[in-house]
Structures are given as structure tokens and as C-alpha cells.
Design an enzyme around this catalytic site. Structure first.
Site, PDB file in Angstrom:
ATOM      1  N   VAL A 244       0.839  -1.210   0.000  1.00 53.44           N
ATOM      2  CA  VAL A 244       0.000   0.000   0.000  1.00 53.44           C
ATOM      3  C   VAL A 244       0.876   1.262   0.000  1.00 53.44           C
ATOM      4  O   VAL A 244       0.354   2.370  -0.007  1.00 53.44           O
ATOM      5  CB  VAL A 244      -0.973  -0.008   1.210  1.00 53.44           C
ATOM      6  CG1 VAL A 244      -1.976  -1.153   1.064  1.00 53.44           C
ATOM      7  CG2 VAL A 244      -0.236  -0.106   2.543  1.00 53.44           C
TER       8      VAL A 244
ATOM      9  N   HIS B  96      -4.391  -4.319  -2.825  1.00 57.49           N
ATOM     10  CA  HIS B  96      -4.831  -4.117  -1.442  1.00 57.49           C
ATOM     11  C   HIS B  96      -4.992  -2.644  -1.094  1.00 57.49           C
ATOM     12  O   HIS B  96      -5.004  -2.285   0.082  1.00 57.49           O
ATOM     13  CB  HIS B  96      -3.831  -4.775  -0.478  1.00 57.49           C
ATOM     14  CG  HIS B  96      -3.903  -6.274  -0.529  1.00 57.49           C
ATOM     15  ND1 HIS B  96      -2.865  -7.072  -0.106  1.00 57.49           N
ATOM     16  CD2 HIS B  96      -4.864  -7.118  -0.977  1.00 57.49           C
ATOM     17  CE1 HIS B  96      -3.204  -8.359  -0.275  1.00 57.49           C
ATOM     18  NE2 HIS B  96      -4.412  -8.398  -0.810  1.00 57.49           N
TER      19      HIS B  96
ATOM     20  N   CYS C  67     -14.352  15.085   3.037  1.00 57.61           N
ATOM     21  CA  CYS C  67     -14.110  14.338   1.808  1.00 57.61           C
ATOM     22  C   CYS C  67     -13.799  15.317   0.677  1.00 57.61           C
ATOM     23  O   CYS C  67     -14.570  16.276   0.465  1.00 57.61           O
ATOM     24  CB  CYS C  67     -15.363  13.535   1.440  1.00 57.61           C
ATOM     25  SG  CYS C  67     -15.331  12.869  -0.243  1.00 57.61           S
TER      26      CYS C  67
ATOM     27  N   SER D 235       5.622 -13.346   1.629  1.00 57.77           N
ATOM     28  CA  SER D 235       5.685 -14.569   2.446  1.00 57.77           C
ATOM     29  C   SER D 235       4.699 -15.623   1.964  1.00 57.77           C
ATOM     30  O   SER D 235       4.716 -16.758   2.422  1.00 57.77           O
ATOM     31  CB  SER D 235       5.355 -14.223   3.904  1.00 57.77           C
ATOM     32  OG  SER D 235       4.035 -13.671   3.965  1.00 57.77           O
TER      33      SER D 235
ATOM     34  N   LEU E 220      13.823 -13.230   0.232  1.00 54.25           N
ATOM     35  CA  LEU E 220      14.964 -13.346   1.146  1.00 54.25           C
ATOM     36  C   LEU E 220      15.018 -14.721   1.796  1.00 54.25           C
ATOM     37  O   LEU E 220      16.069 -15.315   1.992  1.00 54.25           O
ATOM     38  CB  LEU E 220      14.849 -12.260   2.228  1.00 54.25           C
ATOM     39  CG  LEU E 220      16.060 -12.065   3.149  1.00 54.25           C
ATOM     40  CD1 LEU E 220      17.262 -11.602   2.337  1.00 54.25           C
ATOM     41  CD2 LEU E 220      15.743 -11.049   4.237  1.00 54.25           C
TER      42      LEU E 220
HETATM   43  C1  BV8 Z   1     -10.478 -12.137   1.205  1.00 51.55           C
HETATM   44  C2  BV8 Z   1      -3.371  -4.376   3.432  1.00 51.55           C
HETATM   45  C3  BV8 Z   1     -12.671 -12.819   0.767  1.00 51.55           C
HETATM   46  C4  BV8 Z   1      -3.368  -4.013   4.872  1.00 51.55           C
HETATM   47  C5  BV8 Z   1      -3.352  -6.776   3.529  1.00 51.55           C
HETATM   48  C6  BV8 Z   1      -7.902 -19.384   5.778  1.00 51.55           C
HETATM   49  C7  BV8 Z   1      -7.358 -19.900   4.626  1.00 51.55           C
HETATM   50  C8  BV8 Z   1      -7.214 -19.118   3.489  1.00 51.55           C
HETATM   51  C9  BV8 Z   1      -7.623 -17.782   3.502  1.00 51.55           C
HETATM   52  C10 BV8 Z   1      -8.144 -17.273   4.657  1.00 51.55           C
HETATM   53  C11 BV8 Z   1      -8.299 -18.061   5.791  1.00 51.55           C
HETATM   54  N1  BV8 Z   1      -8.839 -17.281   6.761  1.00 51.55           N
HETATM   55  C12 BV8 Z   1      -9.033 -16.034   6.261  1.00 51.55           C
HETATM   56  C13 BV8 Z   1      -8.629 -16.032   4.992  1.00 51.55           C
HETATM   57  C14 BV8 Z   1      -8.679 -14.921   4.055  1.00 51.55           C
HETATM   58  C15 BV8 Z   1      -7.567 -13.932   4.341  1.00 51.55           C
HETATM   59  C16 BV8 Z   1      -6.230 -14.626   4.485  1.00 51.55           C
HETATM   60  O1  BV8 Z   1      -5.615 -15.016   3.513  1.00 51.55           O
HETATM   61  N2  BV8 Z   1      -5.777 -14.758   5.748  1.00 51.55           N
HETATM   62  C17 BV8 Z   1      -4.508 -15.398   6.015  1.00 51.55           C
HETATM   63  C18 BV8 Z   1      -3.879 -14.729   7.232  1.00 51.55           C
HETATM   64  C19 BV8 Z   1      -4.730 -16.883   6.214  1.00 51.55           C
HETATM   65  N3  BV8 Z   1      -7.532 -13.061   3.182  1.00 51.55           N
HETATM   66  C20 BV8 Z   1      -8.350 -12.004   3.148  1.00 51.55           C
HETATM   67  O2  BV8 Z   1      -9.077 -11.677   4.052  1.00 51.55           O
HETATM   68  C21 BV8 Z   1      -8.365 -11.244   1.829  1.00 51.55           C
HETATM   69  N4  BV8 Z   1      -9.725 -11.100   1.431  1.00 51.55           N
HETATM   70  O3  BV8 Z   1     -10.120 -13.277   1.283  1.00 51.55           O
HETATM   71  O4  BV8 Z   1     -11.742 -11.772   0.896  1.00 51.55           O
HETATM   72  C22 BV8 Z   1     -13.924 -12.246   0.312  1.00 51.55           C
HETATM   73  C23 BV8 Z   1     -14.679 -12.972  -0.575  1.00 51.55           C
HETATM   74  C24 BV8 Z   1     -15.877 -12.447  -1.013  1.00 51.55           C
HETATM   75  C25 BV8 Z   1     -16.303 -11.212  -0.554  1.00 51.55           C
HETATM   76  C26 BV8 Z   1     -15.523 -10.480   0.327  1.00 51.55           C
HETATM   77  C27 BV8 Z   1     -14.325 -11.000   0.774  1.00 51.55           C
HETATM   78  C28 BV8 Z   1      -7.822  -9.855   1.958  1.00 51.55           C
HETATM   79  C29 BV8 Z   1      -6.390  -9.895   2.353  1.00 51.55           C
HETATM   80  C30 BV8 Z   1      -5.812  -8.492   2.298  1.00 51.55           C
HETATM   81  C31 BV8 Z   1      -5.448  -8.023   3.686  1.00 51.55           C
HETATM   82  N5  BV8 Z   1      -4.659  -6.802   3.570  1.00 51.55           N
HETATM   83  N6  BV8 Z   1      -2.680  -5.646   3.344  1.00 51.55           N
HETATM   84  C32 BV8 Z   1      -2.278  -3.047   5.143  1.00 51.55           C
HETATM   85  O5  BV8 Z   1      -1.251  -3.040   4.437  1.00 51.55           O
HETATM   86  O6  BV8 Z   1      -2.466  -2.304   6.105  1.00 51.55           O
HETATM   87  S1  BV8 Z   1      -2.499  -8.212   3.675  1.00 51.55           S
HETATM   88  C33 BV8 Z   1      -0.839  -7.945   3.918  1.00 51.55           C
HETATM   89  O7  BV8 Z   1      -0.214  -9.172   4.298  1.00 51.55           O
HETATM   90  C34 BV8 Z   1      -0.103  -7.602   2.643  1.00 51.55           C
HETATM   91  O8  BV8 Z   1      -0.821  -6.740   1.834  1.00 51.55           O
HETATM   92  C35 BV8 Z   1       0.154  -8.902   2.003  1.00 51.55           C
HETATM   93  O9  BV8 Z   1      -0.915  -9.245   1.161  1.00 51.55           O
HETATM   94  C36 BV8 Z   1       0.106  -9.872   3.120  1.00 51.55           C
HETATM   95  C37 BV8 Z   1       1.400 -10.630   3.254  1.00 51.55           C
HETATM   96  O10 BV8 Z   1       2.370  -9.702   3.473  1.00 51.55           O
HETATM   97  P1  BV8 Z   1       3.725  -9.701   2.603  1.00 51.55           P
HETATM   98  O11 BV8 Z   1       3.622  -8.586   1.632  1.00 51.55           O
HETATM   99  O12 BV8 Z   1       4.028 -11.046   2.047  1.00 51.55           O
HETATM  100  O13 BV8 Z   1       4.751  -9.330   3.733  1.00 51.55           O
HETATM  101  P2  BV8 Z   1       5.334 -10.287   4.848  1.00 51.55           P
HETATM  102  O14 BV8 Z   1       5.911  -9.427   5.903  1.00 51.55           O
HETATM  103  O15 BV8 Z   1       4.329 -11.334   5.223  1.00 51.55           O
HETATM  104  O16 BV8 Z   1       6.522 -11.046   4.073  1.00 51.55           O
HETATM  105  C38 BV8 Z   1       7.588 -10.289   3.565  1.00 51.55           C
HETATM  106  C39 BV8 Z   1       8.448 -11.247   2.786  1.00 51.55           C
HETATM  107  O17 BV8 Z   1       9.524 -10.513   2.202  1.00 51.55           O
HETATM  108  C40 BV8 Z   1       9.076 -12.326   3.646  1.00 51.55           C
HETATM  109  O18 BV8 Z   1       8.895 -13.586   3.012  1.00 51.55           O
HETATM  110  C41 BV8 Z   1      10.569 -11.968   3.685  1.00 51.55           C
HETATM  111  O19 BV8 Z   1      11.389 -13.121   3.659  1.00 51.55           O
HETATM  112  C42 BV8 Z   1      10.729 -11.195   2.406  1.00 51.55           C
HETATM  113  N7  BV8 Z   1      11.770 -10.159   2.470  1.00 51.55           N
HETATM  114  C43 BV8 Z   1      12.100  -9.349   3.513  1.00 51.55           C
HETATM  115  N8  BV8 Z   1      13.092  -8.532   3.138  1.00 51.55           N
HETATM  116  C44 BV8 Z   1      13.371  -8.789   1.831  1.00 51.55           C
HETATM  117  C45 BV8 Z   1      12.523  -9.824   1.399  1.00 51.55           C
HETATM  118  N9  BV8 Z   1      12.559 -10.323   0.155  1.00 51.55           N
HETATM  119  C46 BV8 Z   1      13.461  -9.781  -0.698  1.00 51.55           C
HETATM  120  N10 BV8 Z   1      14.297  -8.784  -0.353  1.00 51.55           N
HETATM  121  C47 BV8 Z   1      14.293  -8.263   0.894  1.00 51.55           C
HETATM  122  N11 BV8 Z   1      15.136  -7.284   1.204  1.00 51.55           N
END
Ligand code: BV8
Length: 235
Positions: free
Chosen positions: A93, A109, A136, A178, A203
Site C-alpha cells: 500500500v 490491497h 471528503c 511470504s 529473502l
Molecule cells: C479475502 C493491506 C474474501 C493491509 C493486507 C484461511 C485460509 C485461506 C484464507 C483465509 C483463511 N482465513 C481467512 C482467509 C482470508 C484472508 C487470508 O488469507 N488470511 C490469512 C492470514 C490466512 N484473506 C483475506 O481476508 C483477503 N480477502 O479473502 O476476501 C472475500 C470474498 C468475497 C467477498 C468479500 C471478501 C484480503 C487480504 C488483504 C489483507 N490486507 N494488506 C495493510 O497493508 O495495512 S495483507 C498484507 O499481508 C499484505 O498486503 C500482504 O498481502 C500480506 C502478506 O504480506 P507480505 O507482503 O508477504 O509481507 P510479509 O511481511 O508477510 O513477508 C515479507 C516477505 O519478504 C518475507 O517472506 C521476507 O522473507 C521477504 N523479504 C524481507 N526482506 C526482503 C525480502 N525479500 C526480498 N528482499 C528483501 N530485502
């Protein structure tokens, strides 16, 4: 690897890490001192809008002091020079891909620098403090703005456009995520189902690493520019 014409790239917080933007899943599992469910759900916003607004105000303000890194710049260069279809889907974002110059870009997102008015349903560029209940920019009503961010339980933006691009791409690349959150975490399986070659640059191993044909482990700031030069050498 077959000829590449159409590319889909998915990025996550890892691509912005070298710019100084916090990732979601740090060692303590907290995210800027909060549990995700306390700040990134509609329920959290209904329960304590001031806490949520301040959380996003802080992250929005931080954008003033961070800058795109070499990975953002390399992807913007690929976007500019790639003759085939290209779609850069970011989960982030922040505005770092935008400031690097990417144009075929989709924030699935939402964005910190966008406000969503619950009175008129309008979305506007916003880079101030929402906790102060500003009017707004579109309908002038006060107290109806929320962050234009897709929270957990909310539908990500432009899913049909993304699914079409995944069905038509020859190459799917995932950078700095991730693989913990759906539907984004499932994109690699869709792309692979349609016959795309799949590459992960991260990473650490992600939750989806096993689904990729190819994995390159390391920092995005180093891996991505090298990969972009490789791809452009075939143009
Ligand atoms: C939806 C905005 C349905 C917020 C975000 C059970 C099973 C499956 C799914 C679900 C479940 N229970 C619930 C769900 C659905 C849920 C979900 O998936 N939950 C997970 C926790 C299981 N998903 C949702 O709710 C989504 N919506 O399903 O809607 C629906 C259907 C019909 C009608 C209505 C609704 C919505 C999900 C969006 C949430 N919002 N972001 C904000 O930013 O404030 S999510 C947020 O976390 C991110 O946007 C991203 O999507 C997500 C993961 O984050 P990453 O970007 O991967 O970051 P992270 O820190 O995790 O990892 C960083 C990586 O970078 C690491 O791997 C690291 O090794 C690497 N790294 C670090 N440094 C470096 C590097 N790589 C390279 N170079 C470096 N230097």
C-alpha cells in the site's frame, strides 16, 4: 523456458524492506507494535476507528521519508521497455512502485495515499491525517473517510483483471512476499495451471516456494535488477 511474451509480477512487503518500510511479519509477529487483527480489519475500524486511523496516518506519514530502491527502479524500467503484456500487481500500500515510474501497476490491497468516503463512495488522493476527520475532497462531508486499504475479510481490488492476466501470462514472478495471505498467495498455482513458468525471488523460503519452478533467494535490491537485465537481453 519457452518464449516469453506476457509477464505478471506480484510484489509484497519484501520489495520495500530495503527502502526502510516495515514488513508485516517481523520476528515478533507484531506489525509496527500491533496485531494485524487489531488494526487491519473492518471490525477493528468499527471497534476503535481512532486507533486504526492513527495506525494508517503513521504509515502514510512515513512515506515522506522513504524512497524507491533498486528493485522498484528495475521493475519500472522493465515496465517501460517490455514490448509484450506486463502487469505489476502489488500487495503493498506504499507508493514506491508509483514513484519509481511503474505504470502498468495495480494495487490489489489499496493505497495509503488514497481516501475512501463512506458517504459518497468516492476515492480521492489523500496524504494527510485522517484521524483529524477531514472533509471528503469529493463531497465535502466531514467524518466519513476511511483508509482506502483492503482489510482482512474484504475483497481485493480488480481480481477479474488479475485472473485474466494470470491466465494469459507465460511468466509469473513473485518478489518479496511470504505467501501467507490469499488470494495473492494462490496466484502462482493459477499461473502454473495455465502453463506459465514461475519464478520466486525472496529473502527466505515462503509458504508457497514449493509451487515455483525456480527460486532465487536473496535481497530484492540485488536479485531484481539482475533478473530484469536478463529478461531485457532477450528483447
Ligand atoms: C479475502 C493491506 C474474501 C493491509 C493486507 C484461511 C485460509 C485461506 C484464507 C483465509 C483463511 N482465513 C481467512 C482467509 C482470508 C484472508 C487470508 O488469507 N488470511 C490469512 C492470514 C490466512 N484473506 C483475506 O481476508 C483477503 N480477502 O479473502 O476476501 C472475500 C470474498 C468475497 C467477498 C468479500 C471478501 C484480503 C487480504 C488483504 C489483507 N490486507 N494488506 C495493510 O497493508 O495495512 S495483507 C498484507 O499481508 C499484505 O498486503 C500482504 O498481502 C500480506 C502478506 O504480506 P507480505 O507482503 O508477504 O509481507 P510479509 O511481511 O508477510 O513477508 C515479507 C516477505 O519478504 C518475507 O517472506 C521476507 O522473507 C521477504 N523479504 C524481507 N526482506 C526482503 C525480502 N525479500 C526480498 N528482499 C528483501 N530485502
Amino acid at each position: 523456458m519457452n518464449e516469453i511474451n506476457n509477464i505478471v509480477i506480484l510484489t509484497g512487503a519484501g520489495i520495500s524492506a530495503e527502502s526502510g518500510v516495515a514488513t508485516f511479519r517481523g520476528p515478533d509477529g507484531l506489525w509496527e507494535g500491533h496485531r494485524v487483527e487489531d488494526v487491519a480489519t473492518p471490525e477493528a475500524f468499527a471497534r476503535n476507528s481512532d486507533l486504526v486511523q492513527k495506525f494508517y496516518d503513521e504509515r502514510r506519514a512515513k512515506l515522506q521519508s522513504v524512497h524507491p530502491n533498486a528493485a522498484h527502479a528495475a521493475l519500472a524500467k522493465l515496465d517501460e521497455k517490455w514490448p509484450g503484456d506486463l502487469l505489476l500487481v502489488t500487495q503493498n500500500v506504499d507508493d514506491l512502485h508509483d514513484r519509481a515510474g511503474a505504470t502498468r501497476l495495480l494495487h490489489m490491497h489499496g493505497e495509503l495515499n488514497s481516501a475512501w468516503c463512506l458517504a459518497c463512495d468516492g476515492r480521492s488522493h489523500f496524504d494527510g491525517e485522517m484521524a483529524l476527520d477531514p472533509a471528503c475532497p469529493k463531497c465535502d462531508q466531514f467524518g466519513y473517510l476511511r483508509p482506502d486499504i483492503v482489510w482482512f475479510g474484504e475483497m481485493p481490488y480488480e481480481m477479474e483483471r488479475i485472473e485474466l492476466a494470470l491466465a494469459q501470462c507465460d511468466l509469473f514472478v513473485s518478489i518479496g512476499t511470504s505467501g501467507a495471505v490469499y488470494p495473492a498467495a494462490g496466484f502462482v498455482q493459477s499461473a502454473r495451471h495455465y502453463g506459465a513458468h514461475t519464478l520466486e525471488m525472496n529473502l527466505d523460503p515462503s509458504e508457497g516456494s514449493l509451487h515455483f519452478h525456480e527460486n532465487r533467494m536473496g535481497k530484492a535490491g540485488e536479485l531484481v535488477p539482475t533478473w530484469v537485465e536478463e529478461v531485457l537481453s532477450h528483447v
